[in-house]
Design a protein around this motif. Structure first.
Motif, PDB file in Angstrom:
ATOM      1  N   ARG A  87      58.729 -18.826 -25.552  1.00 48.44           N
ATOM      2  CA  ARG A  87      57.693 -17.825 -25.811  1.00 48.44           C
ATOM      3  C   ARG A  87      56.585 -18.467 -26.638  1.00 48.44           C
ATOM      4  NH1 ARG A  87      62.459 -15.613 -27.174  1.00 48.44           N
ATOM      5  NH2 ARG A  87      61.997 -15.707 -29.405  1.00 48.44           N
ATOM      6  N   VAL A  88      55.381 -18.091 -26.326  1.00 50.78           N
ATOM      7  CA  VAL A  88      54.210 -18.538 -27.084  1.00 50.78           C
ATOM      8  C   VAL A  88      53.467 -17.296 -27.574  1.00 50.78           C
ATOM      9  CG1 VAL A  88      52.036 -19.812 -27.035  1.00 50.78           C
ATOM     10  CG2 VAL A  88      54.004 -20.659 -25.737  1.00 50.78           C
ATOM     11  N   VAL A  89      53.365 -17.150 -28.882  1.00 52.10           N
ATOM     12  CA  VAL A  89      52.642 -16.034 -29.500  1.00 52.10           C
ATOM     13  C   VAL A  89      51.341 -16.597 -30.068  1.00 52.10           C
ATOM     14  CG1 VAL A  89      52.750 -14.161 -31.185  1.00 52.10           C
ATOM     15  CG2 VAL A  89      54.853 -14.994 -30.110  1.00 52.10           C
ATOM     16  N   SER A  90      50.217 -15.983 -29.722  1.00 51.46           N
ATOM     17  CA  SER A  90      48.925 -16.507 -30.169  1.00 51.46           C
ATOM     18  C   SER A  90      48.022 -15.360 -30.576  1.00 51.46           C
ATOM     19  CB  SER A  90      48.269 -17.349 -29.072  1.00 51.46           C
ATOM     20  OG  SER A  90      47.916 -16.527 -27.967  1.00 51.46           O
ATOM     21  N   ALA A  91      46.993 -15.715 -31.335  1.00 53.82           N
ATOM     22  CA  ALA A  91      46.010 -14.730 -31.776  1.00 53.82           C
ATOM     23  C   ALA A  91      44.693 -15.448 -32.054  1.00 53.82           C
ATOM     24  CB  ALA A  91      46.488 -14.002 -33.030  1.00 53.82           C
ATOM     25  N   PRO A  92      43.569 -14.797 -31.761  1.00 50.66           N
ATOM     26  CA  PRO A  92      42.279 -15.398 -32.121  1.00 50.66           C
ATOM     27  C   PRO A  92      42.136 -15.460 -33.640  1.00 50.66           C
ATOM     28  CG  PRO A  92      42.019 -13.611 -30.520  1.00 50.66           C
ATOM     29  CD  PRO A  92      43.416 -13.540 -31.024  1.00 50.66           C
ATOM     30  N   LEU A  93      41.452 -16.476 -34.115  1.00 57.90           N
ATOM     31  CA  LEU A  93      41.277 -16.626 -35.559  1.00 57.90           C
ATOM     32  C   LEU A  93      40.478 -15.477 -36.154  1.00 57.90           C
ATOM     33  CD1 LEU A  93      40.610 -20.464 -35.972  1.00 57.90           C
ATOM     34  CD2 LEU A  93      42.743 -19.198 -36.233  1.00 57.90           C
ATOM     35  N   ASP A  94      39.557 -14.891 -35.375  1.00 53.42           N
ATOM     36  CA  ASP A  94      38.772 -13.794 -35.928  1.00 53.42           C
ATOM     37  C   ASP A  94      39.553 -12.490 -35.995  1.00 53.42           C
ATOM     38  OD1 ASP A  94      38.927 -13.150 -33.275  1.00 53.42           O
ATOM     39  OD2 ASP A  94      36.782 -13.236 -32.873  1.00 53.42           O
ATOM     40  N   ARG A  95      40.814 -12.492 -35.500  1.00 52.31           N
ATOM     41  CA  ARG A  95      41.676 -11.325 -35.629  1.00 52.31           C
ATOM     42  C   ARG A  95      42.605 -11.418 -36.830  1.00 52.31           C
ATOM     43  NH1 ARG A  95      41.357  -6.548 -34.074  1.00 52.31           N
ATOM     44  NH2 ARG A  95      43.618  -6.376 -33.889  1.00 52.31           N
ATOM     45  N   VAL A  96      42.609 -12.536 -37.521  1.00 52.91           N
ATOM     46  CA  VAL A  96      43.490 -12.699 -38.684  1.00 52.91           C
ATOM     47  C   VAL A  96      42.966 -11.847 -39.823  1.00 52.91           C
ATOM     48  CG1 VAL A  96      44.374 -14.324 -40.375  1.00 52.91           C
ATOM     49  CG2 VAL A  96      44.187 -15.012 -37.986  1.00 52.91           C
ATOM     50  N   ARG A  97      43.805 -10.943 -40.349  1.00 56.84           N
ATOM     51  CA  ARG A  97      43.407 -10.036 -41.415  1.00 56.84           C
ATOM     52  C   ARG A  97      43.972 -10.470 -42.770  1.00 56.84           C
ATOM     53  NH1 ARG A  97      39.560  -8.928 -38.285  1.00 56.84           N
ATOM     54  NH2 ARG A  97      39.930  -7.400 -36.657  1.00 56.84           N
ATOM     55  N   THR A  98      45.233 -10.818 -42.784  1.00 56.16           N
ATOM     56  CA  THR A  98      45.868 -11.239 -44.032  1.00 56.16           C
ATOM     57  C   THR A  98      46.753 -12.440 -43.766  1.00 56.16           C
ATOM     58  OG1 THR A  98      47.807  -9.816 -43.737  1.00 56.16           O
ATOM     59  CG2 THR A  98      45.925  -8.866 -44.902  1.00 56.16           C
ATOM     60  N   VAL A  99      47.014 -13.199 -44.825  1.00 56.37           N
ATOM     61  CA  VAL A  99      47.957 -14.310 -44.770  1.00 56.37           C
ATOM     62  C   VAL A  99      48.878 -14.174 -45.968  1.00 56.37           C
ATOM     63  CG1 VAL A  99      48.265 -16.799 -44.809  1.00 56.37           C
ATOM     64  CG2 VAL A  99      46.325 -15.820 -43.583  1.00 56.37           C
ATOM     65  N   ASP A 100      50.164 -13.957 -45.701  1.00 55.38           N
ATOM     66  CA  ASP A 100      51.171 -13.833 -46.752  1.00 55.38           C
ATOM     67  C   ASP A 100      51.972 -15.117 -46.835  1.00 55.38           C
ATOM     68  OD1 ASP A 100      50.366 -11.319 -47.261  1.00 55.38           O
ATOM     69  OD2 ASP A 100      52.169 -10.308 -46.554  1.00 55.38           O
ATOM     70  N   VAL A 101      52.160 -15.606 -48.043  1.00 52.98           N
ATOM     71  CA  VAL A 101      52.992 -16.786 -48.287  1.00 52.98           C
ATOM     72  C   VAL A 101      54.130 -16.371 -49.213  1.00 52.98           C
ATOM     73  CG1 VAL A 101      53.075 -19.124 -49.187  1.00 52.98           C
ATOM     74  CG2 VAL A 101      51.037 -18.341 -48.001  1.00 52.98           C
TER      75      VAL A 101
END
Length: 486
Positions: A87-101
């Motif tokens: 499986r390959v899951v992808s998303a456009p960079l302009d759809r990134v809302r948050t980044v949790d670490v």
């Protein structure tokens, strides 16, 4: 900080995850592992069964590492996993809302973190989340900056927004006094008590009880002491949960047009970054307990982030109201939407508040009155308590109801037991709904719902008359409703 080259191909996670994945798989299949080990001890080929019991989960963990990789291109982020069912899951960079670490104790010991990318896609739609479990801390920091500060294709490169980072808020240990006053604190304490009770039942431990001594003390006093001990235990567990969740809490902001960065957690550390351009407003939570103690909590309304991911939008844990208002004003750039006066909703909305509170209270009071006549006059106390509670609830709901349009923000406040004041940027409003139940139509009232792409996907202004609702919507978004107005 290590830079992320967008031209690179697929990259594997840190090889130190080879120490983590096998252990996880063994724990995951622990019942089967123990069953095979016990079966092997009762057979002549116990060694082979022992190797199978441990070797299969370890092999699965190694394969999980070998078949997981990610790639960052100039416009997309992609995660690939799976052996037989790739499986390959992808998303456009302009759809990134948050980044949790986040980093569990095992990850922290190995210098690793887990990076979760929030794109606003709801899990209920069957779409997998973008999770990179096993990045080194420098690589995760570089990837987070690249994801949130991505430049559209053909655009100009952005400046470094990490410059000029300033601390906006840090945790004050005195704020633990608010922990028992929140529903989450009570839930944590209740869960801990449930686990303790389950453990006592499993171990079949029963304390020795001196019945004669309890009889001398008296039943009423025992009930009071038991309730006091229960409340104290709840408070202690709620405080412990608050400290574990918010230990080391720090909210920072980077530069003009930069991002909000939050770090917290004792055993499992969590870092969240919200880009300024994606923060559409704030929501101030004022549950009854916090409000009585002059406290509140704050979360951001992030465009594209659904309600199930709102744990990523917390800006201030339960804290003094003055601190919540200060941070909210910094996020919005104006103090008016947070501290300004609100417009009241008129006598019909007030009458609806009283009707909705007093009708259930009246039914309960009537039942208690009949019971008092048939059983005991003590039930008359229930009658008085029900009517007093209904009147207090109605009055508080009325005083908490209001709206405003100030400094380019739509502000709505409502509720009593769980009061909420939301301030949404009017450019983030993508549509309007006018909703009314049968009872509201009879009262000549309607709910004005501003739809947005963030948070609960809507901000609702309760119980306005039709003319006020349409006027407020037209004033908030000029031109949007012109084609629908006569």
């Amino acid at each position: 900080m290590a830079a992320i080259d967008p031209t690179l191909g697929w990259r594997r996670l840190d090889r130190r995850m080879l120490l983590v994945h096998p252990v996880r798989e063994v724990v995951r299949f622990l019942p089967a592992v123990l069953g095979l080990l016990l079966f092997g001890r009762s057979s002549d080929s116990g060694g082979i069964w022992g190797l199978v019991a441990v070797g299969v989960p370890v092999s699965l963990g190694i394969m999980r590492y070998l078949t997981t990789s990610y790639r960052l291109t100039g416009s997309r982020v992609e995660v690939r996993r799976g052996l037989l069912n790739k499986r390959v899951v992808s998303a456009p960079l302009d759809r990134v809302r948050t980044v949790d670490v986040t980093a569990s104790p095992i990850h922290r010991a190995l210098g690793l973190v887990t990076l979760r990318i929030g794109t606003g896609q709801s899990a209920s739609k069957g779409e997998e989340r973008l999770i990179l479990d096993g990045l080194s801390s420098p690589e995760a920091a570089a990837l987070r900056q690249r994801l949130l500060h991505a430049t559209p294709e053909g655009g100009e490169p952005e400046t470094d927004k990490d410059a000029g980072r300033r601390v906006v808020l840090t945790l004050d240990p005195a704020w633990v006094r608010f922990a028992p006053l929140t529903s989450s604190g009570v839930v944590i304490a209740g869960a801990a008590l449930g686990l303790l009770a389950q453990g006592i039942h499993t171990l079949e431990w029963a304390p020795t009880i001196d019945v004669d001594r309890f009889q001398r003390i008296g039943v009423a006093l025992l009930v009071v002491l038991g309730l006091a001990a229960f409340v104290v235990t709840l408070c202690v567990l709620a405080v412990v949960g608050y400290l574990i969740t918010n230990f080391g809490f720090q909210l920072t902001h980077t530069g003009s047009g930069g991002a909000w960065h939050l770090r917290r957690g004792l055993f499992t550390t969590r870092e969240t970054t919200l880009d300024d351009a994606r923060v559409s407003g704030v929501s101030v939570g004022e549950p009854l307990g916090l409000r009585l103690a002059h406290g509140a909590r704050l979360s951001a309304i992030v465009s594209g982030l659904d309600n199930k991911q709102q744990g990523s939008s917390v800006l201030v844990p339960p804290a003094p109201r003055s601190e919540v208002d200060r941070v909210a004003a910094e996020v919005l750039g104006h103090a008016g939407p947070v501290a300004g006066e609100l417009v009241r909703h008129g006598p019909r909305a007030r009458r609806r508040r009283w009707t909705r509170a007093m009708v259930p209270a009246g039914v309960l009071a009537a039942v208690a009155a009949v019971t008092s006549y048939a059983v005991s006059w003590w039930f008359l106390l229930v009658v008085a308590a029900a009517l007093a509670a209904g009147a207090g609830l109605a009055r508080d709901r009325w005083h908490g109801l209001g709206h405003a349009l100030v400094d380019g923000h739509l502000v709505a406040r409502s509720g009593s037991l769980d009061r909420r004041r939301e301030a949404l940027q009017t450019p983030s409003v993508i549509g309007w709904n006018l909703q009314a139940t049968w009872f509201q139509r009879r009262a000549g009232l309607t709910d004005l719902v501003a739809t947005t792409a963030g948070g609960r996907q809507q901000v609702r202004v309760l119980d306005l008359d039709d003319r006020s609702a349409v006027g407020l919507a037209a004033a908030a978004t000029p031109g949007l409703l012109d084609q629908f107005l006569a």
